[in-house]
Motif scaffolding. Structure first.
Motif, PDB file in Angstrom:
ATOM      1  N   GLY A 124     -34.398 -22.325  41.048  1.00 41.64           N
ATOM      2  CA  GLY A 124     -34.623 -23.754  40.932  1.00 41.64           C
ATOM      3  C   GLY A 124     -33.891 -24.607  41.934  1.00 41.64           C
ATOM      4  N   TYR A 125     -33.235 -23.983  42.938  1.00 41.62           N
ATOM      5  CA  TYR A 125     -32.498 -24.753  43.931  1.00 41.62           C
ATOM      6  C   TYR A 125     -33.392 -25.241  45.073  1.00 41.62           C
ATOM      7  CZ  TYR A 125     -28.186 -23.203  41.718  1.00 41.62           C
ATOM      8  OH  TYR A 125     -27.172 -22.986  40.820  1.00 41.62           O
ATOM      9  N   VAL A 126     -34.599 -24.697  45.177  1.00 43.06           N
ATOM     10  CA  VAL A 126     -35.538 -25.110  46.216  1.00 43.06           C
ATOM     11  C   VAL A 126     -36.770 -25.679  45.544  1.00 43.06           C
ATOM     12  CG1 VAL A 126     -36.919 -24.386  48.190  1.00 43.06           C
ATOM     13  CG2 VAL A 126     -34.697 -23.317  47.777  1.00 43.06           C
TER      14      VAL A 126
ATOM     15  N   PHE B  91     -32.794 -25.544  52.733  1.00 40.35           N
ATOM     16  CA  PHE B  91     -33.454 -24.467  52.011  1.00 40.35           C
ATOM     17  C   PHE B  91     -34.975 -24.592  52.099  1.00 40.35           C
ATOM     18  CE2 PHE B  91     -29.342 -24.209  49.676  1.00 40.35           C
ATOM     19  CZ  PHE B  91     -29.090 -22.858  49.893  1.00 40.35           C
ATOM     20  N   ASN B  92     -35.476 -25.819  51.984  1.00 43.54           N
ATOM     21  CA  ASN B  92     -36.922 -26.030  52.049  1.00 43.54           C
ATOM     22  C   ASN B  92     -37.487 -25.616  53.400  1.00 43.54           C
ATOM     23  OD1 ASN B  92     -35.844 -28.419  50.122  1.00 43.54           O
ATOM     24  ND2 ASN B  92     -37.843 -27.730  49.435  1.00 43.54           N
ATOM     25  N   LEU B  93     -36.816 -26.060  54.482  1.00 49.62           N
ATOM     26  CA  LEU B  93     -37.312 -25.736  55.813  1.00 49.62           C
ATOM     27  C   LEU B  93     -37.241 -24.237  56.073  1.00 49.62           C
ATOM     28  CD1 LEU B  93     -38.499 -26.842  58.379  1.00 49.62           C
ATOM     29  CD2 LEU B  93     -36.191 -27.245  59.254  1.00 49.62           C
ATOM     30  N   LEU B  94     -36.163 -23.605  55.640  1.00 50.45           N
ATOM     31  CA  LEU B  94     -36.074 -22.148  55.771  1.00 50.45           C
ATOM     32  C   LEU B  94     -37.152 -21.461  54.944  1.00 50.45           C
ATOM     33  CD1 LEU B  94     -32.281 -21.173  55.739  1.00 50.45           C
ATOM     34  CD2 LEU B  94     -33.956 -20.705  57.528  1.00 50.45           C
ATOM     35  N   GLY B  95     -37.452 -22.026  53.771  1.00 52.95           N
ATOM     36  CA  GLY B  95     -38.486 -21.444  52.934  1.00 52.95           C
ATOM     37  C   GLY B  95     -39.839 -21.435  53.600  1.00 52.95           C
TER      38      GLY B  95
ATOM     39  N   MET C 206     -33.517 -14.546  50.438  1.00 48.96           N
ATOM     40  CA  MET C 206     -32.596 -15.550  49.921  1.00 48.96           C
ATOM     41  C   MET C 206     -33.345 -16.798  49.462  1.00 48.96           C
ATOM     42  SD  MET C 206     -31.047 -18.683  50.871  1.00 48.96           S
ATOM     43  CE  MET C 206     -31.135 -18.715  52.663  1.00 48.96           C
ATOM     44  N   THR C 207     -34.309 -17.275  50.249  1.00 48.67           N
ATOM     45  CA  THR C 207     -35.058 -18.475  49.871  1.00 48.67           C
ATOM     46  C   THR C 207     -35.911 -18.231  48.627  1.00 48.67           C
ATOM     47  OG1 THR C 207     -36.901 -17.923  51.373  1.00 48.67           O
ATOM     48  CG2 THR C 207     -35.105 -19.282  52.257  1.00 48.67           C
TER      49      THR C 207
END
Length: 322
Positions: A66-68, A186-190, A58-59
């Motif tokens: 472009g959302y992350v 999203f960034n942290l999950l990435g 998902m990430t």
């Protein structure tokens, strides 16, 4: 029609984030319980690795769309987070496997006072008398419920203890990392999901074999079991994301205080679908007492002097506090 104010918009977004978390959290608990209790799929650690595989996917998709945006998280911070998070996930899954749904959820209530302890020790917060008393009421309610749950055993209690402390550390650290490094959900999950996926998929089969004496590759993956595994992985995307969103918006303590809604829903659903774990008057009264304590805590801590920082802490997690 009057335009929506900034405060109203924030309230709507907060409510949406919380509803998202409630639905996905309750859903994954019931699906996983069906996998373990009904269909005998006891490979909780491997399943969690699959959860983070779908979350990682998902990430990747969100980054491609472009959302992350690119961000940075130091490797030492990532390693500490993954250790806390993996202990939390494995502990919670093992607790769910070895305990009833009711005791599993009741044990999670203990995360609230542990997180408060972290705030006192690490962030130099002070709590009022009313706030402290409300925490005692929560603990009393949890104790009443625990005594009545006959499915509790020594190894289940040990798993719940590991789950509570590691989950508190993980959630405390989520808020810290988001704040210090300006990381969105999203960034942290990435950053964290791929590391958790790799570690859990490698260690999962060995941990599960040690816990159950069964090999994950030898299990009979019938169509219904495969369906539940896929469903669990899909729901896990929302569970992982909504947790980071809620902690970022509400802080870890508030996130746990609001968790009483999930506890009640899971207990009711557990009674409906797993009748052998029925509710009785003592459990119901204990749950009510715990919920009253949580509501009292929320009101008391929000008043002036109910919860305040005495001074800026001298240490940070990088100095070795967690």
């Amino acid at each position: 029609m009057a335009p929506v104010s900034k405060a109203e918009r924030k309230a709507l977004m907060d409510a949406g984030a919380w509803i998202f978390n409630v639905v996905t959290s309750v859903g994954i608990i019931m699906v996983n319980k069906a996998l373990m209790a009904t269909h005998g799929y006891s490979f909780a650690t491997t399943l969690t690795g699959l959860h983070f595989a779908t979350t990682t996917l998902m990430t990747v998709v969100m980054r491609w769309l472009g959302y992350v945006q690119p961000s940075h998280l130091p490797l030492p911070e990532l390693i500490k987070f993954v250790v806390f998070a993996n202990l939390s996930i494995v502990g919670m899954n093992v607790s769910l496997m070895w305990n009833s749904v009711g005791f599993y959820q009741i044990a999670k209530l203990c995360i609230i006072p542990v997180l408060c302890l972290f705030e006192v020790v690490f962030d130099n917060f002070r709590y009022s008398r009313g706030t402290k008393l409300s925490i005692m009421v929560v603990l009393l309610g949890v104790g009443v419920c625990t005594v009545s749950d006959v499915s509790v055993n020594t190894r289940g209690l040990a798993a719940a203890a590991v789950a509570v402390w590691s989950t508190a550390l993980q959630q405390y650290y989520v808020h810290y990392l988001q704040k210090k490094y300006s990381l969105g959900s999203f960034n942290l999950l990435g950053h964290t999901a791929p590391a958790q996926m790799a570690s859990l998929l490698v260690l999962g089969p060995f941990v599960d074999y040690w816990l159950t004496g069964k090999k994950v590759y030898s299990f009979d993956y019938s169509p219904i079991v495969t369906f539940f595994i896929v469903l669990s992985c899909i729901i896990a995307i929302g569970t992982n994301l909504s947790q980071f969103i809620c902690i970022g918006r509400f802080t870890a303590v508030s996130f746990q205080v609001l968790g009483h809604m999930k506890t009640i829903l899971v207990l009711i659903l557990g009674f409906m679908f797993f009748g052998k774990e029925g509710l009785n008057l003592q459990v119901a009264l204990g749950m009510l007492l715990a919920v009253v304590g949580m509501i009292w805590y929320g009101n008391a801590s929000s008043k002036p002097g109910g919860k305040e920082r005495l001074s800026h802490p001298e240490k940070s997690p990088e100095d070795g506090r967690v």
